[in-house]
Structure formats: structure tokens, C-alpha cells
Design an enzyme around this catalytic site. Structure first.
Site, PDB file in Angstrom:
ATOM      1  CD  GLU A 191      -3.389   0.123   1.925  1.00 21.82           C
ATOM      2  OE1 GLU A 191      -4.466  -0.352   1.564  1.00 21.82           O
ATOM      3  OE2 GLU A 191      -3.138   0.383   3.109  1.00 21.82           O
ATOM      4  CG  HIS A 204       8.681 -29.279   1.720  1.00 22.14           C
ATOM      5  ND1 HIS A 204       9.288 -30.467   1.393  1.00 22.14           N
ATOM      6  CD2 HIS A 204       9.347 -28.785   2.790  1.00 22.14           C
ATOM      7  CE1 HIS A 204      10.277 -30.696   2.250  1.00 22.14           C
ATOM      8  NE2 HIS A 204      10.339 -29.688   3.107  1.00 22.14           N
ATOM      9  CE  LYS A 221     -11.388   2.535   1.210  1.00 15.61           C
ATOM     10  NZ  LYS A 221     -10.781   3.532   2.064  1.00 15.61           N
TER      11      LYS A 221
HETATM   12  O1  PA5 Z   1      -3.061   1.644   5.857  1.00 14.28           O
HETATM   13  C1  PA5 Z   1      -4.172   2.079   5.643  1.00 14.28           C
HETATM   14  O2  PA5 Z   1      -4.435   3.296   5.678  1.00 14.28           O
HETATM   15  C2  PA5 Z   1      -5.326   1.147   5.352  1.00 14.28           C
HETATM   16  O3  PA5 Z   1      -4.901  -0.156   5.188  1.00 14.28           O
HETATM   17  C3  PA5 Z   1      -6.341   1.201   6.477  1.00 14.28           C
HETATM   18  O4  PA5 Z   1      -5.751   0.768   7.665  1.00 14.28           O
HETATM   19  C4  PA5 Z   1      -7.558   0.346   6.175  1.00 14.28           C
HETATM   20  O5  PA5 Z   1      -8.094   0.690   4.927  1.00 14.28           O
HETATM   21  C5  PA5 Z   1      -8.623   0.529   7.247  1.00 14.28           C
HETATM   22  O6  PA5 Z   1      -8.937   1.881   7.360  1.00 14.28           O
HETATM   23  P1  PA5 Z   1      -9.640   2.473   8.613  1.00 14.28           P
HETATM   24  O7  PA5 Z   1      -8.738   2.322   9.787  1.00 14.28           O
HETATM   25  O8  PA5 Z   1      -9.886   3.906   8.276  1.00 14.28           O
HETATM   26  O9  PA5 Z   1     -10.915   1.720   8.805  1.00 14.28           O
END
Ligand code: PA5
Length: 479
Positions: free
Chosen positions: A299, A328, A443
Site C-alpha cells: 500500500e 516444499h 470503494k
Molecule cells: O493503511 C491504511 O491506511 C489502510 O490499510 C487502512 O488501515 C484500512 O483501509 C482501514 O482503514 P480504517 O482504519 O480507516 O478503517
């Protein structure tokens, strides 16, 4: 072969980079390759320190935030004694760090231990919305003895919010008016729907500091509260961060494990096209560290545009593996498949709770007899040593993070080092490692399909795209 290591502190984690160094004609690095990056590293180092000072990289100093840490401990002390089950609802950065540390530090069968052998409630971290999982969990728990910890920085994530609505109704149906005593909300201190709901319903809350993004939040109440509830020494975890901070803020690449590991990956990716980055702990307890790191890396580094707005399609692909299991499964590919991978092994020198000695038996069967008298830990580490060398023989480079043993202090160090490494890499690639614009479109389309008001256009877009894709498909298959 000369051994190359950089130790974090005495008896802390060691970064062993022996197996990236070697002859250039075999595809390995020399010290000169790394020293050639000195100027770039210094520039980035200065930028990082400046951002750290301006509080734009808040994760660097979470271990110093005493008010936040005190608040977590007070809440955990209050709630743990009467709580039999703690259910965490959260996804991505709101869950993966906690899972990783819980698995690393609590006994493997923690939830199966009798109450008097556990230091806190059983912990269930629900980081998906598969109805079979959540449904079967709630059926099994006693609501009177359960705390639901809803974690979302944004306070609007569809997966977490829907889990919350289900858990809330389950509590209300079973407990009536007192249901709100069973919910703890961890979210932004001021903004978001969850904050608003917490105020309306009088839920207990813990803040996620505004300057910390999801995947860098394990050392905020996101991770600290559930971990403290299970009796993990969060002060020791944070002391590990502090120890790592001492080296991860040093300008010298040879003394800074985060920069060194980062630059090694970067050079291999840029110069030799090694775009697949495999993390392979040889420890079941550290398996979820790879899961957490995969998200952190993917990410943070997978970006279409650089900071100048140029289309770059940046992003090494992180891969999770587990030693010895994946010897394996994936190792054949790693040994003989495309030379497009660099490996990060994680090694544990001393296993906890006494290593198991393999009993001696069948002394006249030489293919079995040799195992007797060795320990399982010895076998596991021998396999790591052998695999690493075999990969090197096939010109596949690797680094190793070596734990003297797994404890809160060393886990704190590793996570901190990897967080700095990813941010450092983001700056090397000149992308923003803190945002995730690529997840927005999916989203919005989900919101449209689920009927959220304001997203009618998204629904129209989905319908249009799906029908034209279908027509296209029918047309091509019929021709
Ligand atoms: O690293 C990030 O920003 C994302 O992976 C969030 O943690 C994830 O989308 C969850 O978001 P939130 O904490 O706003 O529910």
C-alpha cells in the site's frame, strides 16, 4: 565468505547482508555500489528528519507519547479483569499489526489456554467480512463477558462499520441497555462517523493520533490496547522501538539497518529488475509479520504517480513465505524460476519454551537415524542456512534479520526498522508512501452498488461498464 552484519544494539536484532555481497559478475553487490548512493541517502535522510521534526511522520516517535500509552494501560487495566473475550473489528492497518504482534508474543494456542494460564481475555481479530466467520464467532461467545473493540481511523470503512452494526445489535439483543459498556471505539480523536457515534452512544474511546495512518498505527491504541488486554508488555514493545530509533535515525547507511536494507532492495530492483520481494521467516510465530509487512509495502510503495505527478507505476511486489513449510511449495520456483526476486529471511537464534529434542530411534536406518539428538529449532535453522546458501549458489540474493530470541523488545525493533525502511524506500522511489489513492475507486463503486446516497453515479458507472463488457464478451465469443 566474509560475513557482513549490522547489529541494532547489543543482543538486539542483527541485519546480516552477507548474501547480497559478492562478485558483480554473479549479480551481487560490492560496498562501492552502496557507497555510490551516499548522496541520495543523505538527501533523503535530511528530508525524513525534517518531516519527523514537523510531525508529518508521526510513527517515528510514538514510543514517546506517554499520555497515549497511559490511557491505553488504564483502559486495559479497567476492562481486562472482567472480560473473557476481546473481539477486534478492523481491517488492513487496523488489524494486521495487532495480529502480527499477538502471534509473535502470545503462546501459539493462546485462545485455547485455560483462563488461569492466560494473562488476559481470549483475542479474536476479525479482519474480514466473511459472514461464516463472524456469525460463528458471535454464536460461540458470551456477550456478558465480551468487549468489542471497533477500530477504524477514518471511522467509515464499510467492512468495519458493518461488523460494528452486527456486533452492536448482538450486544443490544442480549444485554439491553447496558450494551454500550461492552464497546470500545478506537478512531480519530475528532473526525469521522465512528467518533460521532461514540459520543451519541457514550462508548468508551481511544484515540488514533491524527498524524498516524492506518498501516503505521500498530504502536498507537490500534495495536497497543488489544495487546495490553492480553497481558503483553507494551512498554517493552515500545522500548524496542526506542532502541531501533537510535539506529534508524543515523545518517550513516552502514549503521542504519532500515536504510541499508532499503538501499539493497532498491539497487537490486533498479539495476537488476528484482521486483519480487519475498519475506520468509523461519518461525511460525513470525508468520504474520510477513502479512503485516506485505500490506505496509504494497500500500505504501505501489503508486501510479510520483511526487512530481509523473506516471511511474512504481511498486515492488511483496510475497509472503514461511520456512520451512514453503521449501516444499515455493522454493523450486525461487531456485530455478526467473531471477526476479530478493529474499528477506527472518531467523530466530534461540526458541522459547525449550527447544524440542528429536528422540533417537531406528539406529540402523541411516536416512532417519541422523535426526536423533538434534533439536527441531536446530533443524529449522539448518534448513534456513542451507536454503540461503542454495539460493546464493543460484545467484539469488538475500538478507537476514536475526533475532537472538523473540520477545516484546525485539519485535518492537523489527517493526520499527521495517516501517522506516518502507518510508525510506518511498522517498527513494519519489512516491508518497503515506497515501493509498488506488483503493478509492473500488470503494466508491461498492458504495454505489450498496445504495449509499451520494454515490448514484458510481452505480450507473458500474452498470454501464458491466453491460458493455458483457456485450463485448458475447460478441467476441460468438465470432
Ligand atoms: O493503511 C491504511 O491506511 C489502510 O490499510 C487502512 O488501515 C484500512 O483501509 C482501514 O482503514 P480504517 O482504519 O480507516 O478503517
Amino acid at each position: 565468505m566474509k560475513k557482513h552484519t549490522a547489529t541494532n544494539e547489543q543482543s538486539g536484532i542483527t541485519l546480516d547482508f552477507t548474501h547480497v555481497m559478492g562478485k558483480p559478475e554473479d549479480g551481487f553487490l560490492t560496498t562501492r555500489d552502496i557507497n555510490a548512493m551516499e548522496e541520495t541517502i543523505q538527501k533523503i535522510h535530511n528530508v525524513l528528519l525534517e518531516k519527523k521534526a514537523n510531525n508529518t511522520l508521526g510513527f517515528y516517535d510514538l514510543y514517546t507519547r506517554n499520555t497515549m500509552i497511559d490511557e491505553v494501560e488504564t483502559m486495559a487495566k479497567k476492562l481486562a479483569p472482567t472480560c473473557e473475550n476481546l473481539v477486534v473489528l478492523g481491517i488492513g492497518g487496523s488489524a494486521l499489526g495487532t495480529i502480527a504482534v499477538h502471534r509473535a508474543l502470545n503462546p501459539w494456542h493462546y485462545n485455547l489456554l485455560p483462563e488461569n494460564s492466560r494473562k488476559g481475555p481470549r483475542l479474536f481479530i476479525m479482519d474480514n467480512i466473511d459472514p461464516e466467520t463472524l456469525g460463528s464467532l458471535l454464536e460461540f461467545l458470551n456477550p456478558e463477558k465480551t468487549i468489542i473493540n471497533v477500530i477504524s481511523k477514518s471511522g467509515s470503512t464499510a467492512e468495519t462499520m458493518s461488523q460494528f452494526l452486527i456486533a452492536r445489535k448482538w450486544l443490544m439483543d442480549n444485554l439491553g441497555q447496558t450494551f454500550n459498556r461492552h464497546i470500545v471505539i478506537t478512531t480519530d480523536p475528532e473526525s469521522g462517523f465512528l467518533r460521532k457515534i461514540a459520543q451519541m452512544e457514550n462508548f468508551a474511546t481511544l484515540p488514533i493520533p491524527a498524524d498516524i495512518g492506518g498501516r503505521f498505527s500498530v504502536f498507537t491504541p490500534v495495536g497497543l490496547f488489544p495487546l495490553a488486554m492480553t497481558g503483553i508488555d507494551i512498554r517493552k514493545l515500545l522500548a524496542g522501538c526506542k532502541a531501533a530509533a537510535q539506529t534508524c535515525t543515523l545518517p550513516e547507511v552502514w549503521k542504519n539497518p532500515a536504510y541499508l536494507s532499503g538501499i539493497i532492495h532498491y539497487i537490486f530492483e533498479k539495476k537488476q529488475g528484482l521486483k519480487l520481494w519475498v519475506m520468509m521467516p523461519y518461525s511460525d510465530s513470525l508468520k504474520e509479520i510477513s502479512d503485516w509487512y506485505t500490506q505496509l509495502s504494497a500500500e505504501s510503495l505501489g503508486k501510479r504517480f510520483d511526487i512530481h505527478g509523473k506516471e511511474v507505476f512504481c511498486g515492488p511486489t511483496p510475497i509472503k513465505a514461511l520456512g520451512a513449510t514453503d521449501q516444499h511449495s515455493q522454493l523450486q520456483l525461487y531456485m530455478e524460476g526467473p531471477r526476479d526476486k530478493i529474499f528477506t529471511f527472518i531467523e530466530v537464534e534461540t526458541f522459547r519454551n525449550n527447544d524440542i529434542t528429536i528422540p533417537k530411534a531406528y539406529e540402523d536406518i541411516e536416512g532417519v537415524e541422523y535426526l536423533g539428538g538434534h533439536t527441531l529449532g536446530e533443524l529449522l535453522n539448518t534448513e534456513l542456512r542451507a536454503t540461503r546458501l542454495a539460493l546464493r549458489t543460484n545467484k539469488r540474493p538475500s538478507i537476514t534479520f536475526r533475532f537472538p530470541e523473540i520477545n516484546a523488545w525485539t519485535i518492537g525493533q523489527l517493526i520499527y526498522i521495517l516501517e522506516v525502511q518502507v518510508v525510506f524506500l518511498g522517498h527513494l522511489y519519489q512516491i508518497n508512501p503515506l497515501d493509498q489513492p488506488g483503493v478509492e475507486l473500488g470503494k466508491q463503486l461498492t458504495y454505489g452498488l450498496m445504495g449509499r446516497s451520494g454515490f448514484e453515479k458510481s452505480l450507473k458507472d458500474v452498470k454501464q461498464a458491466e453491460s458493455s463488457a458483457l456485450k463485448q464478451y458475447v460478441k467476441t465469443t460468438l465470432q
